[in-house]
Design a protein around this motif. Sequence first.
Motif, PDB file in Angstrom:
ATOM      1  N   VAL A 125       0.799  -1.241   0.000  1.00 34.65           N
ATOM      2  CA  VAL A 125       0.000   0.000   0.000  1.00 34.65           C
ATOM      3  C   VAL A 125       0.821   1.277   0.000  1.00 34.65           C
ATOM      4  CG1 VAL A 125      -1.904  -1.176   1.169  1.00 34.65           C
ATOM      5  CG2 VAL A 125      -0.255   0.135   2.528  1.00 34.65           C
ATOM      6  N   GLY A 126       2.135   1.161   0.051  1.00 32.51           N
ATOM      7  CA  GLY A 126       2.990   2.339   0.157  1.00 32.51           C
ATOM      8  C   GLY A 126       3.471   2.497   1.585  1.00 32.51           C
ATOM      9  N   PRO A 127       4.495   3.322   1.797  1.00 34.22           N
ATOM     10  CA  PRO A 127       5.058   3.492   3.143  1.00 34.22           C
ATOM     11  C   PRO A 127       3.999   3.885   4.173  1.00 34.22           C
ATOM     12  CG  PRO A 127       6.451   4.549   1.509  1.00 34.22           C
ATOM     13  CD  PRO A 127       5.196   4.142   0.793  1.00 34.22           C
ATOM     14  N   VAL A 128       4.098   3.246   5.346  1.00 39.55           N
ATOM     15  CA  VAL A 128       3.160   3.512   6.441  1.00 39.55           C
ATOM     16  C   VAL A 128       3.928   3.824   7.708  1.00 39.55           C
ATOM     17  CG1 VAL A 128       1.300   2.081   5.504  1.00 39.55           C
ATOM     18  CG2 VAL A 128       2.991   1.060   7.055  1.00 39.55           C
ATOM     19  N   GLY A 129       3.243   4.486   8.624  1.00 39.81           N
ATOM     20  CA  GLY A 129       3.796   4.774   9.938  1.00 39.81           C
ATOM     21  C   GLY A 129       2.758   4.469  10.996  1.00 39.81           C
ATOM     22  N   ARG A 130       3.153   4.648  12.219  1.00 39.46           N
ATOM     23  CA  ARG A 130       2.240   4.395  13.343  1.00 39.46           C
ATOM     24  C   ARG A 130       1.105   5.415  13.350  1.00 39.46           C
ATOM     25  NH1 ARG A 130       3.907   0.863  17.327  1.00 39.46           N
ATOM     26  NH2 ARG A 130       6.037   0.133  17.062  1.00 39.46           N
ATOM     27  N   ALA A 131      -0.032   4.948  13.825  1.00 40.69           N
ATOM     28  CA  ALA A 131      -1.192   5.822  13.977  1.00 40.69           C
ATOM     29  C   ALA A 131      -1.436   6.018  15.467  1.00 40.69           C
ATOM     30  CB  ALA A 131      -2.401   5.181  13.319  1.00 40.69           C
ATOM     31  N   ASP A 132      -1.625   7.265  15.889  1.00 37.05           N
ATOM     32  CA  ASP A 132      -1.897   7.510  17.305  1.00 37.05           C
ATOM     33  C   ASP A 132      -3.384   7.311  17.598  1.00 37.05           C
ATOM     34  OD1 ASP A 132      -3.220   9.895  16.556  1.00 37.05           O
ATOM     35  OD2 ASP A 132      -1.511  11.148  17.080  1.00 37.05           O
ATOM     36  N   ALA A 133      -3.731   7.358  18.876  1.00 33.98           N
ATOM     37  CA  ALA A 133      -5.100   7.078  19.313  1.00 33.98           C
ATOM     38  C   ALA A 133      -6.109   8.043  18.690  1.00 33.98           C
ATOM     39  CB  ALA A 133      -5.179   7.126  20.833  1.00 33.98           C
ATOM     40  N   ALA A 134      -5.749   9.316  18.577  1.00 34.47           N
ATOM     41  CA  ALA A 134      -6.665  10.307  18.002  1.00 34.47           C
ATOM     42  C   ALA A 134      -6.936  10.004  16.529  1.00 34.47           C
ATOM     43  CB  ALA A 134      -6.095  11.717  18.168  1.00 34.47           C
ATOM     44  N   PHE A 135      -5.889   9.629  15.779  1.00 38.30           N
ATOM     45  CA  PHE A 135      -6.036   9.273  14.366  1.00 38.30           C
ATOM     46  C   PHE A 135      -6.942   8.050  14.224  1.00 38.30           C
ATOM     47  CE2 PHE A 135      -4.700   6.863  10.620  1.00 38.30           C
ATOM     48  CZ  PHE A 135      -4.710   7.822   9.622  1.00 38.30           C
ATOM     49  N   VAL A 136      -6.704   7.030  15.041  1.00 37.22           N
ATOM     50  CA  VAL A 136      -7.502   5.804  14.991  1.00 37.22           C
ATOM     51  C   VAL A 136      -8.969   6.120  15.252  1.00 37.22           C
ATOM     52  CG1 VAL A 136      -7.922   3.554  16.086  1.00 37.22           C
ATOM     53  CG2 VAL A 136      -5.581   4.282  15.573  1.00 37.22           C
ATOM     54  N   LYS A 137      -9.242   6.878  16.288  1.00 38.92           N
ATOM     55  CA  LYS A 137     -10.621   7.222  16.646  1.00 38.92           C
ATOM     56  C   LYS A 137     -11.289   8.042  15.539  1.00 38.92           C
ATOM     57  CE  LYS A 137     -14.090   7.748  19.615  1.00 38.92           C
ATOM     58  NZ  LYS A 137     -14.925   6.684  20.095  1.00 38.92           N
ATOM     59  N   ALA A 138     -10.575   9.016  14.990  1.00 37.65           N
ATOM     60  CA  ALA A 138     -11.137   9.881  13.951  1.00 37.65           C
ATOM     61  C   ALA A 138     -11.454   9.098  12.674  1.00 37.65           C
ATOM     62  CB  ALA A 138     -10.181  11.028  13.637  1.00 37.65           C
ATOM     63  N   ARG A 139     -10.577   8.194  12.274  1.00 33.66           N
ATOM     64  CA  ARG A 139     -10.744   7.489  11.005  1.00 33.66           C
ATOM     65  C   ARG A 139     -11.653   6.271  11.096  1.00 33.66           C
ATOM     66  NH1 ARG A 139      -7.057   9.590   7.256  1.00 33.66           N
ATOM     67  NH2 ARG A 139      -6.631  11.673   8.047  1.00 33.66           N
ATOM     68  N   THR A 140     -11.645   5.609  12.244  1.00 32.72           N
ATOM     69  CA  THR A 140     -12.449   4.386  12.365  1.00 32.72           C
ATOM     70  C   THR A 140     -13.752   4.610  13.119  1.00 32.72           C
ATOM     71  OG1 THR A 140     -11.489   3.612  14.467  1.00 32.72           O
ATOM     72  CG2 THR A 140     -10.350   2.973  12.414  1.00 32.72           C
ATOM     73  N   GLY A 141     -13.749   5.574  14.036  1.00 28.56           N
ATOM     74  CA  GLY A 141     -14.892   5.771  14.917  1.00 28.56           C
ATOM     75  C   GLY A 141     -14.809   4.904  16.165  1.00 28.56           C
ATOM     76  N   PHE A 142     -13.717   4.170  16.306  1.00 28.38           N
ATOM     77  CA  PHE A 142     -13.521   3.267  17.444  1.00 28.38           C
ATOM     78  C   PHE A 142     -12.237   3.635  18.174  1.00 28.38           C
ATOM     79  CE2 PHE A 142     -15.301   0.435  14.007  1.00 28.38           C
ATOM     80  CZ  PHE A 142     -16.605   0.434  14.466  1.00 28.38           C
ATOM     81  N   SER A 143     -12.206   3.316  19.465  1.00 35.16           N
ATOM     82  CA  SER A 143     -10.994   3.515  20.251  1.00 35.16           C
ATOM     83  C   SER A 143     -10.082   2.299  20.095  1.00 35.16           C
ATOM     84  CB  SER A 143     -11.341   3.685  21.733  1.00 35.16           C
ATOM     85  OG  SER A 143     -12.101   4.856  21.911  1.00 35.16           O
ATOM     86  N   ILE A 144      -8.781   2.515  20.271  1.00 40.15           N
ATOM     87  CA  ILE A 144      -7.821   1.420  20.230  1.00 40.15           C
ATOM     88  C   ILE A 144      -8.243   0.374  21.256  1.00 40.15           C
ATOM     89  CG2 ILE A 144      -5.426   0.782  20.743  1.00 40.15           C
ATOM     90  CD1 ILE A 144      -4.587   3.489  19.561  1.00 40.15           C
ATOM     91  N   GLY A 145      -8.182  -0.873  20.861  1.00 44.98           N
ATOM     92  CA  GLY A 145      -8.609  -1.972  21.722  1.00 44.98           C
ATOM     93  C   GLY A 145     -10.010  -2.453  21.390  1.00 44.98           C
ATOM     94  N   GLY A 146     -10.730  -1.679  20.569  1.00 52.86           N
ATOM     95  CA  GLY A 146     -12.081  -2.063  20.176  1.00 52.86           C
ATOM     96  C   GLY A 146     -12.352  -1.860  18.694  1.00 52.86           C
ATOM     97  N   VAL A 147     -11.290  -1.700  17.893  1.00 52.23           N
ATOM     98  CA  VAL A 147     -11.456  -1.429  16.462  1.00 52.23           C
ATOM     99  C   VAL A 147     -11.986  -2.667  15.752  1.00 52.23           C
ATOM    100  CG1 VAL A 147     -10.313  -0.770  14.308  1.00 52.23           C
ATOM    101  CG2 VAL A 147      -9.656   0.343  16.457  1.00 52.23           C
ATOM    102  N   SER A 148     -13.169  -2.523  15.211  1.00 50.01           N
ATOM    103  CA  SER A 148     -13.819  -3.595  14.463  1.00 50.01           C
ATOM    104  C   SER A 148     -13.279  -3.629  13.032  1.00 50.01           C
ATOM    105  CB  SER A 148     -15.330  -3.340  14.434  1.00 50.01           C
ATOM    106  OG  SER A 148     -15.986  -4.267  13.624  1.00 50.01           O
ATOM    107  N   PRO A 149     -13.338  -4.779  12.380  1.00 57.54           N
ATOM    108  CA  PRO A 149     -12.954  -4.823  10.968  1.00 57.54           C
ATOM    109  C   PRO A 149     -14.029  -4.234  10.045  1.00 57.54           C
ATOM    110  CG  PRO A 149     -13.537  -7.014  11.731  1.00 57.54           C
ATOM    111  CD  PRO A 149     -13.576  -6.116  12.929  1.00 57.54           C
ATOM    112  N   VAL A 150     -15.213  -3.906  10.600  1.00 63.53           N
ATOM    113  CA  VAL A 150     -16.318  -3.350   9.810  1.00 63.53           C
ATOM    114  C   VAL A 150     -16.952  -2.175  10.557  1.00 63.53           C
ATOM    115  CG1 VAL A 150     -16.858  -5.555   8.678  1.00 63.53           C
ATOM    116  CG2 VAL A 150     -18.012  -4.953  10.813  1.00 63.53           C
ATOM    117  N   GLY A 151     -17.706  -1.360   9.818  1.00 62.01           N
ATOM    118  CA  GLY A 151     -18.466  -0.280  10.452  1.00 62.01           C
ATOM    119  C   GLY A 151     -17.674   0.972  10.757  1.00 62.01           C
ATOM    120  N   HIS A 152     -16.679   1.280   9.949  1.00 67.17           N
ATOM    121  CA  HIS A 152     -15.798   2.425  10.210  1.00 67.17           C
ATOM    122  C   HIS A 152     -16.437   3.763   9.868  1.00 67.17           C
ATOM    123  CE1 HIS A 152     -13.085  -1.051   9.284  1.00 67.17           C
ATOM    124  NE2 HIS A 152     -12.891  -0.813  10.557  1.00 67.17           N
ATOM    125  N   ALA A 153     -15.883   4.815  10.443  1.00 59.59           N
ATOM    126  CA  ALA A 153     -16.341   6.179  10.206  1.00 59.59           C
ATOM    127  C   ALA A 153     -16.082   6.604   8.762  1.00 59.59           C
ATOM    128  CB  ALA A 153     -15.658   7.141  11.174  1.00 59.59           C
TER     129      ALA A 153
END
Length: 172
Positions: free
Chosen positions: A95-123
């Motif tokens: 997919v091209g170079p990647v880096g770590r995602a912080d908690a705010a990025f994860v929550k904003a893009r997925t709609g879920f907090s780290i530890g509960g990110v579902s493989p479906v139903g993202h923001a």
Amino acid sequence: MSTADTPTPSAEASTAGSEGFQRVTALLAELGHPHAPRWLGVPARTSQEAADALGILVGQVAKSVIFKRKADEAAVLVVASGDRRVDEKKVAALVGPVGRADAAFVKARTGFSIGGVSPVGHAEKLVTLIDDQLFRFEAVWAAAGHPNGVFMLTPQQLASLTGAPVVDVVQA
């Protein structure tokens, strides 16, 4: 845990949890997924915690790992077997170079907090890859939008629900 042993959601599961858990529950019902999410009595933020709570092998946990693609800051979701470590170089080759995602990025893009990110139903739509090592198992368990929420599915159902390619993305 076999399909026949699949626990049914408890009465409190319908009212428990978060908006994320409720969103995943509604989406899976809408899609006709045969296994409703289950609300665990304890949070399962790690693969080991989930395996312990469910009485399954760590490898049967379909963990969601989010990366940030460097070129465009797109969220990249890798759904990997809980007993494997994601290889960032293999992900980058796909997919091209990647880096770590912080908690705010994860929550904003997925709609879920780290530890509960579902493989479906993202923001928003994510670039998604599925670890081929999940196919060692008849059934796997994934997060359902909250650290206490999980749902069972086959690796084939995971690929179908996400529309993601099944690839080698873990360390040897």
